[in-house]
Design a protein around this motif. Structure first.
Motif, PDB file in Angstrom:
ATOM      1  N   ASP A 181      -0.021 -11.562  -2.992  1.00  0.00           N
ATOM      2  CA  ASP A 181       1.188 -12.124  -3.594  1.00  0.00           C
ATOM      3  C   ASP A 181       2.287 -11.066  -3.604  1.00  0.00           C
ATOM      4  O   ASP A 181       2.114  -9.971  -3.059  1.00  0.00           O
ATOM      5  CB  ASP A 181       0.888 -12.673  -4.991  1.00  0.00           C
ATOM      6  N   MET A 240       3.393  -9.175  -5.842  1.00  0.00           N
ATOM      7  CA  MET A 240       3.022  -7.914  -6.486  1.00  0.00           C
ATOM      8  C   MET A 240       2.278  -7.012  -5.500  1.00  0.00           C
ATOM      9  O   MET A 240       2.443  -5.803  -5.506  1.00  0.00           O
ATOM     10  CB  MET A 240       2.114  -8.171  -7.692  1.00  0.00           C
ATOM     11  N   ASP A 241       1.452  -7.606  -4.655  1.00  0.00           N
ATOM     12  CA  ASP A 241       0.711  -6.808  -3.676  1.00  0.00           C
ATOM     13  C   ASP A 241       1.646  -6.233  -2.618  1.00  0.00           C
ATOM     14  O   ASP A 241       1.460  -5.109  -2.166  1.00  0.00           O
ATOM     15  CB  ASP A 241      -0.369  -7.668  -3.003  1.00  0.00           C
ATOM     16  N   LEU A 289       4.723  -5.421  -3.076  1.00  0.00           N
ATOM     17  CA  LEU A 289       5.386  -4.293  -3.729  1.00  0.00           C
ATOM     18  C   LEU A 289       4.491  -3.055  -3.638  1.00  0.00           C
ATOM     19  O   LEU A 289       4.962  -1.944  -3.409  1.00  0.00           O
ATOM     20  CB  LEU A 289       5.687  -4.624  -5.198  1.00  0.00           C
ATOM     21  N   ASP A 290       3.183  -3.260  -3.790  1.00  0.00           N
ATOM     22  CA  ASP A 290       2.263  -2.129  -3.756  1.00  0.00           C
ATOM     23  C   ASP A 290       2.174  -1.476  -2.378  1.00  0.00           C
ATOM     24  O   ASP A 290       1.970  -0.269  -2.291  1.00  0.00           O
ATOM     25  CB  ASP A 290       0.872  -2.552  -4.240  1.00  0.00           C
ATOM     26  N   MET A 329       5.128   0.692  -2.389  1.00  0.00           N
ATOM     27  CA  MET A 329       5.001   1.800  -3.333  1.00  0.00           C
ATOM     28  C   MET A 329       3.971   2.828  -2.852  1.00  0.00           C
ATOM     29  O   MET A 329       4.145   4.021  -3.054  1.00  0.00           O
ATOM     30  CB  MET A 329       4.594   1.273  -4.716  1.00  0.00           C
ATOM     31  N   ARG A 365       5.457   4.998  -0.243  1.00  0.00           N
ATOM     32  CA  ARG A 365       6.352   5.966  -0.856  1.00  0.00           C
ATOM     33  C   ARG A 365       5.552   7.102  -1.489  1.00  0.00           C
ATOM     34  O   ARG A 365       5.884   8.273  -1.361  1.00  0.00           O
ATOM     35  CB  ARG A 365       7.213   5.261  -1.902  1.00  0.00           C
ATOM     36  N   TYR A 371      11.979  -5.401   3.347  1.00  0.00           N
ATOM     37  CA  TYR A 371      10.637  -5.882   3.013  1.00  0.00           C
ATOM     38  C   TYR A 371      10.117  -6.938   3.996  1.00  0.00           C
ATOM     39  O   TYR A 371       8.929  -6.938   4.316  1.00  0.00           O
ATOM     40  CB  TYR A 371      10.563  -6.419   1.575  1.00  0.00           C
ATOM     41  N   ARG A 431       0.225   1.578 -14.348  1.00  0.00           N
ATOM     42  CA  ARG A 431       1.066   1.312 -13.174  1.00  0.00           C
ATOM     43  C   ARG A 431       2.056   2.454 -12.924  1.00  0.00           C
ATOM     44  O   ARG A 431       2.222   2.921 -11.807  1.00  0.00           O
ATOM     45  CB  ARG A 431       1.863   0.005 -13.368  1.00  0.00           C
ATOM     46  N   TYR A 474       2.057   5.652  -9.896  1.00  0.00           N
ATOM     47  CA  TYR A 474       3.148   5.967  -8.982  1.00  0.00           C
ATOM     48  C   TYR A 474       3.938   7.193  -9.457  1.00  0.00           C
ATOM     49  O   TYR A 474       5.159   7.270  -9.333  1.00  0.00           O
ATOM     50  CB  TYR A 474       4.032   4.743  -8.750  1.00  0.00           C
ATOM     51  N   ARG A 530      -5.723 -10.734  -9.909  1.00  0.00           N
ATOM     52  CA  ARG A 530      -4.455 -10.040  -9.675  1.00  0.00           C
ATOM     53  C   ARG A 530      -4.378  -8.741 -10.485  1.00  0.00           C
ATOM     54  O   ARG A 530      -3.990  -7.704  -9.973  1.00  0.00           O
ATOM     55  CB  ARG A 530      -3.281 -10.956 -10.025  1.00  0.00           C
ATOM     56  N   ARG A 563      -6.566  -5.967  -9.077  1.00  0.00           N
ATOM     57  CA  ARG A 563      -5.952  -5.333  -7.910  1.00  0.00           C
ATOM     58  C   ARG A 563      -4.832  -4.395  -8.323  1.00  0.00           C
ATOM     59  O   ARG A 563      -4.741  -3.267  -7.839  1.00  0.00           O
ATOM     60  CB  ARG A 563      -5.373  -6.394  -6.958  1.00  0.00           C
ATOM     61  N   GLN A 564      -3.989  -4.873  -9.235  1.00  0.00           N
ATOM     62  CA  GLN A 564      -2.830  -4.074  -9.629  1.00  0.00           C
ATOM     63  C   GLN A 564      -3.231  -2.782 -10.326  1.00  0.00           C
ATOM     64  O   GLN A 564      -2.564  -1.772 -10.182  1.00  0.00           O
ATOM     65  CB  GLN A 564      -1.926  -4.906 -10.547  1.00  0.00           C
ATOM     66  N   ARG A 573      -6.211  -1.362  -9.868  1.00  0.00           N
ATOM     67  CA  ARG A 573      -7.216  -0.719  -9.007  1.00  0.00           C
ATOM     68  C   ARG A 573      -8.582  -0.613  -9.690  1.00  0.00           C
ATOM     69  O   ARG A 573      -9.264   0.404  -9.597  1.00  0.00           O
ATOM     70  CB  ARG A 573      -6.771   0.688  -8.569  1.00  0.00           C
ATOM     71  N   ASN A 591       6.502  -3.361 -13.043  1.00  0.00           N
ATOM     72  CA  ASN A 591       6.834  -3.568 -11.625  1.00  0.00           C
ATOM     73  C   ASN A 591       8.296  -3.918 -11.435  1.00  0.00           C
ATOM     74  O   ASN A 591       8.956  -3.430 -10.528  1.00  0.00           O
ATOM     75  CB  ASN A 591       6.010  -4.716 -11.047  1.00  0.00           C
ATOM     76  N   THR A 627      10.663   0.361  -9.309  1.00  0.00           N
ATOM     77  CA  THR A 627      11.606   0.389  -8.198  1.00  0.00           C
ATOM     78  C   THR A 627      12.835   1.199  -8.594  1.00  0.00           C
ATOM     79  O   THR A 627      13.127   1.344  -9.770  1.00  0.00           O
ATOM     80  CB  THR A 627      12.012  -1.036  -7.803  1.00  0.00           C
TER      81      THR A 627
END
Lengths: 88, 464
Positions: free
Chosen positions: A39, A41-42, A44-45, A48, A51, A63, B19, B23, B72, B75-76, B78, B458, B463
């Protein structure tokens, strides 16, 4: 980095984001979205992680270039060809 | 100078912290209390482990599921699916006078139970499911639609509507009496379509996973570090001042303190509308038994009971608590794996939750407060045993929390468990670098709170 290296980098990132996906069958010309349950969010990952790992900055308007493996590697090639691959 | 200061080390603050730290941001997580978790926490009392908050994790999907909130967030952040050691529920029930409807994980059992108990509602229930499937998350007008009205238009048996509302309001409705249809759809999916699960070690396992990850990534946690105010200069939040006078500065601030509470912290004279704060708070009794609930004939994981045909969801008008409805939870009744005998809780536990009045509980003088806790413990148990086997002669230890306890641990006005009724979905405030996450931003429950922290981090903090 060669195109193959860049492909490996992207695969590493995908394996990290979606550990339950079988990436060995990934088709480079087909959109990630149509093969993997990713999705926004993925996506975006992916940006990221590039980066974080390689200091590659991808502006938001680019993107859509990351839709498939083929388009991603050709988009990243000029940005990453002078970089060394790091083992994650 | 931090990149981000996060106020509150509950589920949402921890998730956001992971999160941002992942990063490479310099993150400071501030917690007023001496332990993490906020509403979902754990403690030790007289040699026993207790959980607060968590009855069950909602949104359970099995290993390998690629969609849904649980997949979800794993995954986010990890995490592997195994890291949360989720055991599925045995089965739950909605108990009203003369009718009991069971449900399990997945919609199958609920559907067949409704066909059994309400044979003439079979097609109507299917119509309701279609409406939930068709519901569009992104449409604000649809979100605030009255669920009671939708149910009245779809089902011709009012009792069925009340029975469906009961568990979904109990597990996540900040509004009194009615429920936003959007919230109903979210809760319907998370409880009836996906399902309930729990780690054997309870909420501490989830919290320990989160805090360990946050620290591994270089995140900084400060306990006993209450924020006295958010310092504002020229329309920007520049930092915070702690209760002990320490000043910390950051580029961005993310607050899980609650909407009203965050506005009150800002030192720019931002108006505070206390009426916006949530009103629904609870008492809960925890009874430790000398036997297992299943040996007493109680096999259900959660029972949502209501002793009359209509379901009333609002603050008690006359008493400290409303005993007419409640939730019975037995953390023993999960499928922890029965072949391996080491996989079970050391003792039987029954938890009963009831609606309570924050104002009445907090106005009690100290000695009366202690007395009322004992008195309402007895009433709570007496109310529950109308819907389950009587366990009272097996009780070996008890604890009891009230809205006052909840307020102390969460710092939320009114001890409001599900936050304010008017959610602040975009997470933005009047200041361009101050954001909110947690139950006042969006979804409730553990999965909802974690999702809130991730999505606000996020959207605004990663960003740029």
């Amino acid at each position: 980095m060669t195109n193959d290296d860049i492909r490996e980098v992207v695969l590493d990132i995908l394996a990290d984001i979606a550990p339950d996906e079988d990436l060995s069958q990934l088709q480079d010309d087909v959109a990630f979205r149509d093969q993997l349950e990713l999705d926004s969010m993925d996506f975006l990952d992916i940006v990221m992680e590039l980066r974080k790992r390689y200091r590659v900055q991808i502006p938001e308007e680019d993107y859509p270039q990351l839709a498939s493996m083929a388009s991603t590697t050709s988009y990243l090639e000029p940005l990453m060809r002078d970089l060394e691959k790091v083992e994650s | 100078m931090y990149d981000t200061i996060i106020i509150g080390a509950g589920m949402s603050g921890l998730a956001a912290g992971i999160r941002l730290a992942h990063y490479d941001q310099r993150v400071c997580l501030l917690e007023r209390h001496y332990t993490i978790g906020g509403l979902n926490s754990f403690y030790r009392l007289r040699g026993r482990d207790y959980d607060v908050g968590l009855h069950a994790l909602t949104n359970f999907t099995p290993k390998g599921a690629r969609t849904g909130p649980l997949a979800r967030l794993l995954r986010q952040l990890r995490f592997r699916w195994e890291d949360f050691e989720l055991a599925e529920q045995v089965g739950s029930a909605i108990a009203f006078p003369d009718v009991r409807v069971r449900f399990g994980n997945g919609i199958g059992l609920l559907t067949s139970e409704i066909e059994r108990a309400f044979p003439n509602q079979r097609e109507n229930f299917q119509r309701l499911i279609n409406k939930i499937v068709d519901y569009d998350d992104l449409n604000d007008d649809l979100f605030a639609m009255s669920t009671r009205q939708v149910l009245a238009e779809t089902l011709t048996e009012p009792l069925l509507a009340e029975m469906l509302l009961c568990p979904l309001m109990w597990y996540g409705n900040a509004r009194e009496d009615d429920m936003d249809f959007g919230q109903f759809c979210i809760m319907f999916r998370s409880i009836f379509v996906e399902g309930l699960a729990r780690p054997l070690a309870g909420v501490r396992l989830i919290l320990k996973n989160l805090i360990r990850r946050f620290r591994q990534l270089g995140g900084e946690l400060r306990l006993r570090a209450g924020v006295e105010r958010i310092h504002v200069e020229d329309g920007r939040a520049v930092g915070v001042v702690l209760d002990n006078g320490t000043e910390l500065r950051a580029r961005n601030i993310l607050s899980s303190a609650g909407w009203v509470e965050t506005m009150r912290l800002c030192d720019d004279g931002q108006p505070v509308d206390v009426d916006q704060a949530g009103k629904m708070s609870f008492v809960e009794s925890v009874s430790v038994l000398d036997t297992l609930p299943s040996r007493l004939g109680h096999h259900e994981t959660i029972v949502f009971f209501n002793d009359h045909p209509t379901f009333d969801w609002h603050r008690p008008a006359e008493h400290l608590c409303d005993m007419r409805t409640g939730v019975i939870c037995s953390p023993n009744n999960y499928l922890y794996g029965d072949s391996d005998t080491s996989r079970h809780l050391p003792e039987g536990v029954i938890r009963i939750t009831a609606i309570a009045s924050y104002d009445r509980w907090t106005q009690l003088p100290e000695e009366e407060y202690t007395l009322e806790k004992l008195r309402w413990y007895d009433r709570l148990c007496a109310s529950a045993v109308r819907f389950m086997p009587d366990y009272r002669r097996h009780v070996v230890d008890v604890d009891f929390f009230t809205p006052r306890t909840i307020q102390r641990f969460t710092w939320h006005d009114n001890g409001a468990v599900y936050g304010c009724p008017q959610k602040h979905w975009d997470g933005q405030t009047h200041l361009r670098n101050l954001f909110v996450c947690g139950t006042d931003q969006g979804m409730v429950g553990i999965i909802g709170a974690i999702t809130s922290g991730i999505s606000v981090a996020n959207r605004y903090l990663l960003t740029g």
